[in-house]
Design a protein around this motif. Sequence first.
Motif, PDB file in Angstrom:
ATOM      1  N   ASP A 483      26.963  37.772  57.346  1.00 26.08           N
ATOM      2  CA  ASP A 483      28.164  36.941  57.501  1.00 26.08           C
ATOM      3  C   ASP A 483      28.393  36.705  58.993  1.00 26.08           C
ATOM      4  OD1 ASP A 483      30.517  35.584  57.271  1.00 26.08           O
ATOM      5  OD2 ASP A 483      31.403  36.959  55.816  1.00 26.08           O
ATOM      6  N   GLY A 484      27.928  35.561  59.464  1.00 26.05           N
ATOM      7  CA  GLY A 484      28.033  35.248  60.880  1.00 26.05           C
ATOM      8  C   GLY A 484      27.228  33.999  61.170  1.00 26.05           C
ATOM      9  N   VAL A 485      26.939  33.782  62.454  1.00 29.13           N
ATOM     10  CA  VAL A 485      26.171  32.600  62.845  1.00 29.13           C
ATOM     11  C   VAL A 485      24.973  33.005  63.701  1.00 29.13           C
ATOM     12  CG1 VAL A 485      28.083  30.949  62.733  1.00 29.13           C
ATOM     13  CG2 VAL A 485      27.665  32.209  64.867  1.00 29.13           C
ATOM     14  N   LEU A 486      24.019  32.089  63.785  1.00 32.98           N
ATOM     15  CA  LEU A 486      22.913  32.240  64.724  1.00 32.98           C
ATOM     16  C   LEU A 486      23.113  31.227  65.839  1.00 32.98           C
ATOM     17  CD1 LEU A 486      19.830  32.422  62.322  1.00 32.98           C
ATOM     18  CD2 LEU A 486      21.132  34.319  63.292  1.00 32.98           C
ATOM     19  N   LEU A 487      22.877  31.648  67.081  1.00 36.95           N
ATOM     20  CA  LEU A 487      22.941  30.754  68.232  1.00 36.95           C
ATOM     21  C   LEU A 487      21.524  30.568  68.764  1.00 36.95           C
ATOM     22  CD1 LEU A 487      25.960  32.344  70.173  1.00 36.95           C
ATOM     23  CD2 LEU A 487      26.023  30.586  68.390  1.00 36.95           C
ATOM     24  N   THR A 488      21.132  29.319  68.965  1.00 35.53           N
ATOM     25  CA  THR A 488      19.819  29.053  69.549  1.00 35.53           C
ATOM     26  C   THR A 488      19.918  27.820  70.436  1.00 35.53           C
ATOM     27  OG1 THR A 488      17.484  28.524  69.071  1.00 35.53           O
ATOM     28  CG2 THR A 488      19.095  27.748  67.482  1.00 35.53           C
ATOM     29  N   ILE A 489      19.129  27.788  71.507  1.00 31.92           N
ATOM     30  CA  ILE A 489      19.087  26.603  72.367  1.00 31.92           C
ATOM     31  C   ILE A 489      17.890  25.764  71.941  1.00 31.92           C
ATOM     32  CG2 ILE A 489      18.836  25.732  74.715  1.00 31.92           C
ATOM     33  CD1 ILE A 489      20.097  28.274  75.747  1.00 31.92           C
ATOM     34  N   VAL A 490      18.131  24.503  71.651  1.00 26.91           N
ATOM     35  CA  VAL A 490      17.063  23.622  71.176  1.00 26.91           C
ATOM     36  C   VAL A 490      16.754  22.565  72.229  1.00 26.91           C
ATOM     37  CG1 VAL A 490      16.304  22.091  69.313  1.00 26.91           C
ATOM     38  CG2 VAL A 490      17.884  23.969  68.805  1.00 26.91           C
ATOM     39  N   ALA A 491      15.468  22.406  72.530  1.00 25.55           N
ATOM     40  CA  ALA A 491      15.032  21.303  73.391  1.00 25.55           C
ATOM     41  C   ALA A 491      14.599  20.169  72.468  1.00 25.55           C
ATOM     42  CB  ALA A 491      13.875  21.742  74.270  1.00 25.55           C
ATOM     43  N   ALA A 492      15.157  18.983  72.698  1.00 21.29           N
ATOM     44  CA  ALA A 492      14.794  17.796  71.907  1.00 21.29           C
ATOM     45  C   ALA A 492      14.442  16.703  72.899  1.00 21.29           C
ATOM     46  CB  ALA A 492      15.956  17.383  71.018  1.00 21.29           C
ATOM     47  N   PRO A 493      13.243  16.811  73.517  1.00 20.03           N
ATOM     48  CA  PRO A 493      12.893  15.993  74.683  1.00 20.03           C
ATOM     49  C   PRO A 493      13.021  14.484  74.469  1.00 20.03           C
ATOM     50  CG  PRO A 493      11.270  17.718  74.353  1.00 20.03           C
ATOM     51  CD  PRO A 493      12.147  17.736  73.145  1.00 20.03           C
ATOM     52  N   GLY A 494      12.816  14.011  73.229  1.00 22.12           N
ATOM     53  CA  GLY A 494      12.871  12.570  73.008  1.00 22.12           C
ATOM     54  C   GLY A 494      14.278  12.022  72.880  1.00 22.12           C
ATOM     55  N   SER A 495      15.276  12.896  72.718  1.00 21.21           N
ATOM     56  CA  SER A 495      16.628  12.437  72.398  1.00 21.21           C
ATOM     57  C   SER A 495      17.384  11.944  73.619  1.00 21.21           C
ATOM     58  CB  SER A 495      17.428  13.569  71.755  1.00 21.21           C
ATOM     59  OG  SER A 495      16.704  14.119  70.693  1.00 21.21           O
ATOM     60  N   GLN A 496      18.478  11.232  73.314  1.00 21.95           N
ATOM     61  CA  GLN A 496      19.349  10.730  74.367  1.00 21.95           C
ATOM     62  C   GLN A 496      19.944  11.913  75.143  1.00 21.95           C
ATOM     63  OE1 GLN A 496      22.625   8.557  72.751  1.00 21.95           O
ATOM     64  NE2 GLN A 496      23.610   8.282  74.738  1.00 21.95           N
ATOM     65  N   ARG A 497      20.348  12.955  74.396  1.00 25.33           N
ATOM     66  CA  ARG A 497      20.790  14.204  75.043  1.00 25.33           C
ATOM     67  C   ARG A 497      19.732  15.257  74.697  1.00 25.33           C
ATOM     68  NH1 ARG A 497      25.839  11.638  73.767  1.00 25.33           N
ATOM     69  NH2 ARG A 497      25.711  12.332  71.600  1.00 25.33           N
ATOM     70  N   PRO A 498      18.868  15.563  75.683  1.00 21.68           N
ATOM     71  CA  PRO A 498      17.617  16.275  75.386  1.00 21.68           C
ATOM     72  C   PRO A 498      17.711  17.789  75.191  1.00 21.68           C
ATOM     73  CG  PRO A 498      17.671  15.643  77.681  1.00 21.68           C
ATOM     74  CD  PRO A 498      18.916  15.095  77.072  1.00 21.68           C
ATOM     75  N   GLY A 499      18.918  18.355  75.244  1.00 24.22           N
ATOM     76  CA  GLY A 499      19.041  19.791  74.986  1.00 24.22           C
ATOM     77  C   GLY A 499      20.344  20.063  74.274  1.00 24.22           C
ATOM     78  N   TYR A 500      20.346  21.057  73.392  1.00 21.52           N
ATOM     79  CA  TYR A 500      21.622  21.403  72.759  1.00 21.52           C
ATOM     80  C   TYR A 500      21.664  22.854  72.298  1.00 21.52           C
ATOM     81  CZ  TYR A 500      19.173  20.223  68.279  1.00 21.52           C
ATOM     82  OH  TYR A 500      18.306  20.133  67.225  1.00 21.52           O
ATOM     83  N   LEU A 501      22.893  23.356  72.204  1.00 20.93           N
ATOM     84  CA  LEU A 501      23.133  24.639  71.580  1.00 20.93           C
ATOM     85  C   LEU A 501      23.344  24.359  70.095  1.00 20.93           C
ATOM     86  CD1 LEU A 501      24.068  27.708  71.775  1.00 20.93           C
ATOM     87  CD2 LEU A 501      26.331  26.729  71.547  1.00 20.93           C
ATOM     88  N   LEU A 502      22.596  25.067  69.251  1.00 21.14           N
ATOM     89  CA  LEU A 502      22.705  24.887  67.802  1.00 21.14           C
ATOM     90  C   LEU A 502      23.334  26.134  67.191  1.00 21.14           C
ATOM     91  CD1 LEU A 502      21.930  23.284  65.180  1.00 21.14           C
ATOM     92  CD2 LEU A 502      19.730  24.495  65.273  1.00 21.14           C
TER      93      LEU A 502
END
Length: 531
Positions: A483-502
Amino acid sequence: MVSRFEHPAGSYKKIFETCEDLSEPLPTTITGRIPSYLKGSLLRLGPGLFEVGDEPFYHLFDGQALMHKFDFKNGQVTYFRKFIKTDAYVRAITENRVVITEFGTCAYPDPCKNIFSRFFSYFKGVEVTDNCLVNVYPIGEDFYAVTETNYITKVNVETLETLKKVDMCDYVNINGVTAHPHIERDGTVYNIGNCMGKGASLAYNIVKIPPTQKDKSDPIEKSKVVVQFPSVERFKPSYVHSFGMSENYFVFVETPVKINLLKFLSAWSIRGSNYMDCFEPNEAQGTLFHIAKKDPGEYIDLKFKGAPIGMFHHINTYEDQGFIVVDLCGWKGFEFVYNYLWLANLRANWDEVKKAAMMAPQPEVRRYVIPLDVHKEEQGKNLVSLPYTTATAVMHADGMIWLEPEVLFSGPRQAFEFPNINYKRFGGRNYSYAYGLGLNHFIPDRICKLNVKTKETWVWQEPDSYPSEPLFVQNPDGVDEDDGVLLTIVAAPGSQRPGYLLILNAKDLSEVARAEVECHIPVTFHGMYKH
């Protein structure tokens, strides 16, 4: 838990590219809703500078340490990052060249010096790197960015300023410590590293650092060695990346990947050499499993052995009915997996990446079970009587106990790695769930969840998206282990905003929210959530 995607476009190459640090935190664009109990910071470490002047770094573990931080506040998220001002970094920037030898990159003598001063600098000994690109963890009230040498670097986790370099050799007999300590619920830190043991032979020490001191003194000053494990080869310690700890025992897995110490010491002074040059497999050794009592520390002289594996990350270790259950991420065989993590390999085109991974050791999540109660007369029969596992332990005539694992997950060239659990509540205890980063031929492209009891699996994956180690954060009102969440940093090089916290729901890996930034984020290895 196998990847659904190929990566022919090669956008993963972007995660191994240099980026700038930031002068102030950036806002993020949020979709979904940030859980109200996320009020702290996600801290992550990885390489951010992959060349200095016209000199490249060659290995994944050579780039200069960059600290990343996502701050949660009133449902908003900001992103910040700064290079850590290590000696390795500051001197490289100042001289515009690689000054201190890194894991797989050799620093050559200063071309401006004459032959005599170069000759004398050989006798000053090796300058060991303080490039703390691997992890960050708390000691007392302080936070340290770390690698695997004797140097750790104190950082201010609010401003990301670098505070001071600490040499662990000043406090304990250790040649280096891992980036994977175990931290007890009261803040006591345990770590392992190799050292000089008795009679000039190598050994491994477990170091204990106490929690916050009443008199506000530095807990590191009170570090002490609590137990020593012997090394099977006198002058060749095994590479150690992490260790297991249950409520009452330490588990140390001595793999067949060796550090040739003589080569290590001589190579530096004779020719341009780096750490990677000093590893060699012992093809005959297999894998040795050592156990010791935790308090008071006492080595238990039993010989447990298994087939050869490489191993970086323990998942969890717990005791049950007279057995120690050891879950880990293994790589079959005695070849060193780091041989496949040269940046040239990782930046290759997809077909080349796949071809290289075909040759590499195969990943497997394994459960080993170590019996604590061993009697000489039980030769030849399986000593493991736990009803829920197929792992075995069989004593041979010479008293050696052979361990065969239960395979919890196996997929060709599909690793479940960088494992994480609900550590606060289940570290060292009987547990059900492990979370991991899925590597597809060494390229990180999915987040995985594994039920270690039923082998059920879950996956989060999107095309051309490259996540990092998932960190579990408990819902404070939650009852269940997941019961909780997972935090991960995702690189999405092709996107308009190329990095995000998921942010994923840890129950089923469904998306809860994401916070996107307008800048590219390179690979990160490990980190922590700070409440």
